[in-house]
Design a protein around this motif. Sequence first.
Motif, PDB file in Angstrom:
ATOM      1  N   GLN A 260      40.086  -3.195   4.952  1.00 52.68           N
ATOM      2  CA  GLN A 260      38.772  -3.453   4.383  1.00 52.68           C
ATOM      3  C   GLN A 260      38.033  -2.167   4.071  1.00 52.68           C
ATOM      4  N   THR A 261      38.689  -1.030   4.290  1.00 55.03           N
ATOM      5  CA  THR A 261      38.136   0.269   3.928  1.00 55.03           C
ATOM      6  C   THR A 261      39.225   1.048   3.207  1.00 55.03           C
ATOM      7  N   LEU A 262      38.981   1.374   1.959  1.00 60.75           N
ATOM      8  CA  LEU A 262      39.979   2.059   1.141  1.00 60.75           C
ATOM      9  C   LEU A 262      39.380   3.281   0.473  1.00 60.75           C
ATOM     10  N   THR A 263      40.256   4.164   0.031  1.00 64.64           N
ATOM     11  CA  THR A 263      39.893   5.269  -0.849  1.00 64.64           C
ATOM     12  C   THR A 263      40.510   4.954  -2.201  1.00 64.64           C
ATOM     13  N   THR A 264      39.871   5.349  -3.283  1.00 67.81           N
ATOM     14  CA  THR A 264      40.426   5.069  -4.597  1.00 67.81           C
ATOM     15  C   THR A 264      41.868   5.576  -4.649  1.00 67.81           C
ATOM     16  N   GLY A 265      42.729   4.786  -5.245  1.00 71.10           N
ATOM     17  CA  GLY A 265      44.149   5.102  -5.308  1.00 71.10           C
ATOM     18  C   GLY A 265      44.963   4.421  -4.228  1.00 71.10           C
ATOM     19  N   GLU A 266      44.309   3.893  -3.197  1.00 74.12           N
ATOM     20  CA  GLU A 266      45.020   3.181  -2.140  1.00 74.12           C
ATOM     21  C   GLU A 266      45.193   1.711  -2.527  1.00 74.12           C
ATOM     22  N   ASP A 267      46.194   1.088  -1.915  1.00 73.07           N
ATOM     23  CA  ASP A 267      46.530  -0.292  -2.243  1.00 73.07           C
ATOM     24  C   ASP A 267      45.921  -1.268  -1.252  1.00 73.07           C
TER      25      ASP A 267
ATOM     26  N   THR B 189      35.825   4.076  -1.290  1.00 75.41           N
ATOM     27  CA  THR B 189      35.171   5.370  -1.484  1.00 75.41           C
ATOM     28  C   THR B 189      36.089   6.270  -2.304  1.00 75.41           C
ATOM     29  N   GLY B 190      35.563   7.388  -2.747  1.00 70.78           N
ATOM     30  CA  GLY B 190      36.370   8.351  -3.490  1.00 70.78           C
ATOM     31  C   GLY B 190      35.926   8.471  -4.931  1.00 70.78           C
ATOM     32  N   GLU B 191      36.656   9.277  -5.671  1.00 76.48           N
ATOM     33  CA  GLU B 191      36.355   9.500  -7.085  1.00 76.48           C
ATOM     34  C   GLU B 191      36.992   8.399  -7.938  1.00 76.48           C
ATOM     35  N   PRO B 192      36.326   7.988  -9.012  1.00 78.69           N
ATOM     36  CA  PRO B 192      36.915   6.970  -9.896  1.00 78.69           C
ATOM     37  C   PRO B 192      38.222   7.480 -10.509  1.00 78.69           C
TER      38      PRO B 192
ATOM     39  N   THR C 278      49.023  -7.600  -4.524  1.00 76.41           N
ATOM     40  CA  THR C 278      48.781  -6.192  -4.216  1.00 76.41           C
ATOM     41  C   THR C 278      48.079  -5.548  -5.402  1.00 76.41           C
ATOM     42  N   VAL C 279      46.942  -4.909  -5.117  1.00 76.65           N
ATOM     43  CA  VAL C 279      46.155  -4.232  -6.145  1.00 76.65           C
ATOM     44  C   VAL C 279      45.826  -2.819  -5.682  1.00 76.65           C
ATOM     45  N   ARG C 280      45.493  -1.968  -6.635  1.00 79.41           N
ATOM     46  CA  ARG C 280      45.085  -0.600  -6.329  1.00 79.41           C
ATOM     47  C   ARG C 280      43.621  -0.432  -6.727  1.00 79.41           C
ATOM     48  N   ALA C 281      42.836   0.172  -5.836  1.00 81.38           N
ATOM     49  CA  ALA C 281      41.415   0.401  -6.093  1.00 81.38           C
ATOM     50  C   ALA C 281      41.248   1.574  -7.060  1.00 81.38           C
ATOM     51  N   LEU C 282      40.478   1.364  -8.135  1.00 78.67           N
ATOM     52  CA  LEU C 282      40.278   2.402  -9.132  1.00 78.67           C
ATOM     53  C   LEU C 282      38.850   2.939  -9.172  1.00 78.67           C
ATOM     54  N   GLU C 283      37.915   2.239  -8.560  1.00 81.80           N
ATOM     55  CA  GLU C 283      36.513   2.668  -8.635  1.00 81.80           C
ATOM     56  C   GLU C 283      35.807   2.423  -7.304  1.00 81.80           C
ATOM     57  N   PRO C 284      35.043   3.421  -6.826  1.00 79.97           N
ATOM     58  CA  PRO C 284      34.348   3.237  -5.547  1.00 79.97           C
ATOM     59  C   PRO C 284      33.205   2.232  -5.660  1.00 79.97           C
ATOM     60  N   ALA C 285      33.091   1.394  -4.663  1.00 78.50           N
ATOM     61  CA  ALA C 285      32.003   0.411  -4.571  1.00 78.50           C
ATOM     62  C   ALA C 285      32.249  -0.418  -3.319  1.00 78.50           C
ATOM     63  N   THR C 286      31.307  -1.280  -3.013  1.00 74.44           N
ATOM     64  CA  THR C 286      31.506  -2.280  -1.976  1.00 74.44           C
ATOM     65  C   THR C 286      31.726  -3.598  -2.695  1.00 74.44           C
TER      66      THR C 286
END
Length: 185
Positions: A52-59, A149-152, A116-124
């Motif tokens: 439930q806590t990811l950095t952009t680029g993580e799955d 969190t992280g850079e888009p 399975t998805v990869r986060a591309l943009e920081p947000a809640t």
Amino acid sequence: MMASKTLIAMALATIIAVSIITYILPAASAHGVQAQLQSRFVRIDNEQFSDQTLTTGEDLTVTGELTSLVNRPLRAWLSLFSESSNAGNRWEFLARDPPGNIFDIPPGATVPYSITVRALEPATYHVHTQLNVEHVGPGLGRGATVSVTGEPILKPIPYSSIVYQCIIIGVGLGVTFATRPWQVI
């Protein structure tokens, strides 16, 4: 005459009292999910999120089970419903199980699923499994809040796909206009 003045005073007092009470009571709010979280045809059980806590680029992997509640086969497809306070909602789909876009759910069966998805943009984000059943509509799982969190991460635009889609649309319009008799009004 006296009764009508009393009636008007009581009505005015009631309006003022209701206005004050509605102003004082706290307002209820929700995150905007539709009322139909579960379908009457398929229930989404054991929805679990890998993190439930990811950095952009993580799955992020969402797993669970789809339980058919009817005695006929259903055609369906899986997706994720996510919303955030920004206009982002950017996820890259990496894998789905059952594979493919559309799959069948046998009558009364339980089908395990995984997205399975990869986060591309920081947000809640508030993320739900979304199951779309043919001729029925969407149903949502319970969902969870996922913080990214992280850079888009900016993905290049696949111009070849856009050109291909424009060609297909153009051919479809051409066939439509060529085969439709012109109507005189």
